[in-house]
Design a protein around this motif. Structure first.
Motif, PDB file in Angstrom:
ATOM      1  N   TYR A  99      10.955 -18.565 -51.291  1.00 37.88           N
ATOM      2  CA  TYR A  99       9.696 -18.816 -51.988  1.00 37.88           C
ATOM      3  C   TYR A  99       8.997 -20.061 -51.429  1.00 37.88           C
ATOM      4  O   TYR A  99       7.791 -20.060 -51.189  1.00 37.88           O
ATOM      5  N   VAL A 137       5.312 -20.194 -49.710  1.00 40.64           N
ATOM      6  CA  VAL A 137       4.260 -21.045 -50.252  1.00 40.64           C
ATOM      7  C   VAL A 137       3.714 -21.947 -49.150  1.00 40.64           C
ATOM      8  O   VAL A 137       2.494 -22.126 -49.026  1.00 40.64           O
ATOM      9  N   GLY A 152       1.317 -20.216 -47.090  1.00 39.82           N
ATOM     10  CA  GLY A 152       0.088 -19.849 -47.778  1.00 39.82           C
ATOM     11  C   GLY A 152       0.056 -18.421 -48.277  1.00 39.82           C
ATOM     12  O   GLY A 152      -0.995 -17.920 -48.659  1.00 39.82           O
ATOM     13  N   GLU A 153       1.208 -17.750 -48.321  1.00 37.29           N
ATOM     14  CA  GLU A 153       1.253 -16.351 -48.744  1.00 37.29           C
ATOM     15  C   GLU A 153       1.391 -16.203 -50.257  1.00 37.29           C
ATOM     16  O   GLU A 153       0.781 -15.321 -50.840  1.00 37.29           O
ATOM     17  N   TRP A 154       2.215 -17.032 -50.874  1.00 37.14           N
ATOM     18  CA  TRP A 154       2.495 -16.915 -52.300  1.00 37.14           C
ATOM     19  C   TRP A 154       2.037 -18.176 -53.013  1.00 37.14           C
ATOM     20  O   TRP A 154       1.999 -19.258 -52.442  1.00 37.14           O
ATOM     21  N   ARG A 155       1.718 -18.021 -54.311  1.00 41.39           N
ATOM     22  CA  ARG A 155       1.254 -19.184 -55.062  1.00 41.39           C
ATOM     23  C   ARG A 155       1.984 -19.407 -56.379  1.00 41.39           C
ATOM     24  O   ARG A 155       1.967 -20.506 -56.903  1.00 41.39           O
ATOM     25  N   ASP A 156       2.541 -18.362 -56.965  1.00 42.05           N
ATOM     26  CA  ASP A 156       3.132 -18.514 -58.287  1.00 42.05           C
ATOM     27  C   ASP A 156       4.319 -17.559 -58.417  1.00 42.05           C
ATOM     28  O   ASP A 156       4.440 -16.609 -57.644  1.00 42.05           O
ATOM     29  N   TYR A 157       5.179 -17.811 -59.398  1.00 42.83           N
ATOM     30  CA  TYR A 157       6.299 -16.912 -59.667  1.00 42.83           C
ATOM     31  C   TYR A 157       6.568 -16.872 -61.159  1.00 42.83           C
ATOM     32  O   TYR A 157       6.122 -17.723 -61.916  1.00 42.83           O
ATOM     33  N   VAL A 196       6.847 -12.418 -57.856  1.00 39.21           N
ATOM     34  CA  VAL A 196       6.076 -13.280 -56.967  1.00 39.21           C
ATOM     35  C   VAL A 196       4.611 -12.869 -57.042  1.00 39.21           C
ATOM     36  O   VAL A 196       4.290 -11.680 -56.947  1.00 39.21           O
ATOM     37  N   ARG A 212       0.494 -13.587 -55.722  1.00 34.30           N
ATOM     38  CA  ARG A 212      -0.395 -14.188 -54.722  1.00 34.30           C
ATOM     39  C   ARG A 212      -1.381 -15.109 -55.437  1.00 34.30           C
ATOM     40  O   ARG A 212      -1.720 -16.172 -54.939  1.00 34.30           O
ATOM     41  N   ARG A 213      -1.882 -14.676 -56.577  1.00 38.50           N
ATOM     42  CA  ARG A 213      -2.714 -15.497 -57.452  1.00 38.50           C
ATOM     43  C   ARG A 213      -2.111 -15.429 -58.851  1.00 38.50           C
ATOM     44  O   ARG A 213      -1.409 -14.484 -59.169  1.00 38.50           O
ATOM     45  N   THR A 214      -2.432 -16.373 -59.666  1.00 37.70           N
ATOM     46  CA  THR A 214      -1.783 -16.464 -60.969  1.00 37.70           C
ATOM     47  C   THR A 214      -2.119 -15.297 -61.889  1.00 37.70           C
ATOM     48  O   THR A 214      -1.270 -14.796 -62.595  1.00 37.70           O
TER      49      THR A 214
END
Length: 114
Positions: free
Chosen positions: A32, A36, A39-44, A57, A59-61
């Protein structure tokens, strides 16, 4: 006359939940962190239910999860208890070893250099 002791009724305990252990969470959070940084993932999000533990996982919240990493101990002796599931619900990889299953997501980090 003998006195019999009453048989105790079984007490219902709290429902057991499935969870990731420390080693599994370390492996997942390592991937993770790399995603991050790329720049691929933002939240979990984490869900611990009776039959499955889910690491979702985003990409946006405010979206549906891009990937779900699931642990189902009931499938331990059959297909493997770890699975990576895509946004559309298709199983991308399933297996017994978590690091092998997560390799399907690590391929997203490899990009050609121009």
């Amino acid at each position: 006359m003998t006195a019999q002791t009453p048989t105790p009724f079984p007490q219902p305990g709290p429902p057991e939940t499935v969870a990731f252990d420390r080693h599994e969470l370390g492996t997942i959070l390592g991937l993770y962190g790399r995603m991050v940084a790329a720049g691929e993932w933002r939240d979990y999000g984490l869900s611990f239910l009776r039959e499955v533990a889910v690491f979702a996982v985003f990409r946006r919240t405010a979206e549906t999860p891009v990937y779900r990493i699931e642990k189902r101990p009931a499938l331990r002796n059959r297909q493997g208890m770890y699975a990576v599931i895509g946004m559309d619900g298709h199983i991308l990889k399933r297996g017994h070893d978590l690091s092998q299953v997560l390799r399907v997501l690590e391929r997203k980090l490899i990009r050609p250099v121009d």
